[in-house]
Scaffold this motif. Sequence first.
Motif, mmCIF file in Angstrom:
data_model
loop_
_atom_site.group_PDB
_atom_site.id
_atom_site.type_symbol
_atom_site.label_atom_id
_atom_site.label_comp_id
_atom_site.label_asym_id
_atom_site.label_seq_id
_atom_site.Cartn_x
_atom_site.Cartn_y
_atom_site.Cartn_z
ATOM 1 N N LEU A 57 28.471 2.984 4.256
ATOM 2 C CA LEU A 57 27.646 2.246 5.191
ATOM 3 C C LEU A 57 27.344 0.893 4.552
ATOM 4 O O LEU A 57 26.936 0.825 3.390
ATOM 5 C CB LEU A 57 26.331 2.984 5.464
ATOM 6 N N ALA A 58 27.585 -0.178 5.290
ATOM 7 C CA ALA A 58 27.336 -1.526 4.777
ATOM 8 C C ALA A 58 26.386 -2.255 5.722
ATOM 9 O O ALA A 58 26.414 -2.041 6.938
ATOM 10 C CB ALA A 58 28.650 -2.299 4.675
ATOM 11 N N VAL A 59 25.547 -3.098 5.157
ATOM 12 C CA VAL A 59 24.674 -3.964 5.937
ATOM 13 C C VAL A 59 25.223 -5.378 5.831
ATOM 14 O O VAL A 59 25.524 -5.860 4.741
ATOM 15 C CB VAL A 59 23.216 -3.922 5.421
ATOM 16 N N LYS A 60 25.374 -6.027 6.998
ATOM 17 C CA LYS A 60 25.791 -7.429 7.027
ATOM 18 C C LYS A 60 24.615 -8.253 7.534
ATOM 19 O O LYS A 60 23.863 -7.812 8.400
ATOM 20 C CB LYS A 60 26.992 -7.623 7.957
ATOM 21 N N ALA A 61 24.464 -9.441 6.970
ATOM 22 C CA ALA A 61 23.348 -10.309 7.331
ATOM 23 C C ALA A 61 23.854 -11.660 7.820
ATOM 24 O O ALA A 61 24.878 -12.153 7.347
ATOM 25 C CB ALA A 61 22.439 -10.513 6.128
ATOM 26 N N LEU A 62 23.124 -12.215 8.765
ATOM 27 C CA LEU A 62 23.386 -13.556 9.281
ATOM 28 C C LEU A 62 22.131 -14.380 9.056
ATOM 29 O O LEU A 62 21.028 -13.937 9.395
ATOM 30 C CB LEU A 62 23.713 -13.486 10.782
ATOM 31 N N GLU A 63 22.281 -15.533 8.440
ATOM 32 C CA GLU A 63 21.175 -16.472 8.215
ATOM 33 C C GLU A 63 21.718 -17.867 8.448
ATOM 34 O O GLU A 63 22.175 -18.528 7.520
ATOM 35 C CB GLU A 63 20.624 -16.334 6.802
ATOM 36 N N VAL A 64 21.712 -18.317 9.700
ATOM 37 C CA VAL A 64 22.305 -19.603 10.066
ATOM 38 C C VAL A 64 21.308 -20.400 10.903
ATOM 39 O O VAL A 64 20.822 -19.916 11.926
ATOM 40 C CB VAL A 64 23.617 -19.403 10.864
ATOM 41 N N LEU A 73 27.784 -1.549 9.358
ATOM 42 C CA LEU A 73 29.172 -1.118 9.522
ATOM 43 C C LEU A 73 29.307 0.230 8.844
ATOM 44 O O LEU A 73 28.774 0.437 7.752
ATOM 45 C CB LEU A 73 30.136 -2.082 8.837
ATOM 46 N N LEU A 74 30.017 1.123 9.470
ATOM 47 C CA LEU A 74 30.357 2.398 8.868
ATOM 48 C C LEU A 74 31.870 2.406 8.757
ATOM 49 O O LEU A 74 32.567 2.148 9.742
ATOM 50 C CB LEU A 74 29.867 3.542 9.757
ATOM 51 N N PHE A 75 32.390 2.646 7.556
ATOM 52 C CA PHE A 75 33.834 2.614 7.405
ATOM 53 C C PHE A 75 34.306 3.688 6.442
ATOM 54 O O PHE A 75 33.558 4.192 5.618
ATOM 55 C CB PHE A 75 34.326 1.233 6.964
ATOM 56 N N ASP A 76 35.576 4.039 6.591
ATOM 57 C CA ASP A 76 36.207 5.079 5.790
ATOM 58 C C ASP A 76 37.317 4.447 4.972
ATOM 59 O O ASP A 76 38.233 3.840 5.524
ATOM 60 C CB ASP A 76 36.769 6.151 6.723
ATOM 61 N N LEU A 77 37.241 4.569 3.656
ATOM 62 C CA LEU A 77 38.286 4.034 2.788
ATOM 63 C C LEU A 77 39.495 4.951 2.703
ATOM 64 O O LEU A 77 40.501 4.600 2.117
ATOM 65 C CB LEU A 77 37.746 3.802 1.368
ATOM 66 N N ARG A 85 39.077 1.911 7.480
ATOM 67 C CA ARG A 85 39.059 2.134 8.927
ATOM 68 C C ARG A 85 37.608 2.040 9.390
ATOM 69 O O ARG A 85 36.746 2.781 8.912
ATOM 70 C CB ARG A 85 39.631 3.520 9.237
ATOM 71 N N LEU A 86 37.321 1.092 10.287
ATOM 72 C CA LEU A 86 35.953 0.932 10.797
ATOM 73 C C LEU A 86 35.629 2.089 11.719
ATOM 74 O O LEU A 86 36.392 2.428 12.620
ATOM 75 C CB LEU A 86 35.821 -0.386 11.552
ATOM 76 N N LEU A 87 34.474 2.705 11.501
ATOM 77 C CA LEU A 87 34.007 3.816 12.320
ATOM 78 C C LEU A 87 32.878 3.391 13.251
ATOM 79 O O LEU A 87 32.671 3.986 14.292
ATOM 80 C CB LEU A 87 33.532 4.968 11.425
ATOM 81 N N LEU A 88 32.127 2.376 12.860
ATOM 82 C CA LEU A 88 30.993 1.872 13.654
ATOM 83 C C LEU A 88 30.818 0.407 13.382
ATOM 84 O O LEU A 88 30.891 -0.057 12.279
ATOM 85 C CB LEU A 88 29.712 2.616 13.260
#
Length: 88
Positions: A57-64, A73-77, A85-88
């Motif tokens: 599970l990864a957190v992405k941030a936007l600060e613009v 994002l949830l992904f499977d390596l 492979r992106l799951l969410l």
Amino acid sequence: SAQEPYTPTSDETRGTNLLLLASEDFSAIEVRRLGPLEPEWGFSALRRVPGSASVYLAVKALEVAGRVASKVLLFDLGGPGGEPRLLL
């Protein structure tokens, strides 16, 4: 990497979709692309999902320009050919 000097404003649009994977002793390092490139979004956290060997599970941030947002994002390596492979 960018060829221009760092500025806080330009940093707002220098996000990446690259994931670095390293062995425990850093003797082997791999680079993989994780989803589409979104220059305004940068990864801020990453954790393996408990009970899974390859789901993260990864957190992405936007600060613009004063706008702040986040998404996960949830992904499977363990995808075909070792590609994430992106799951969410």
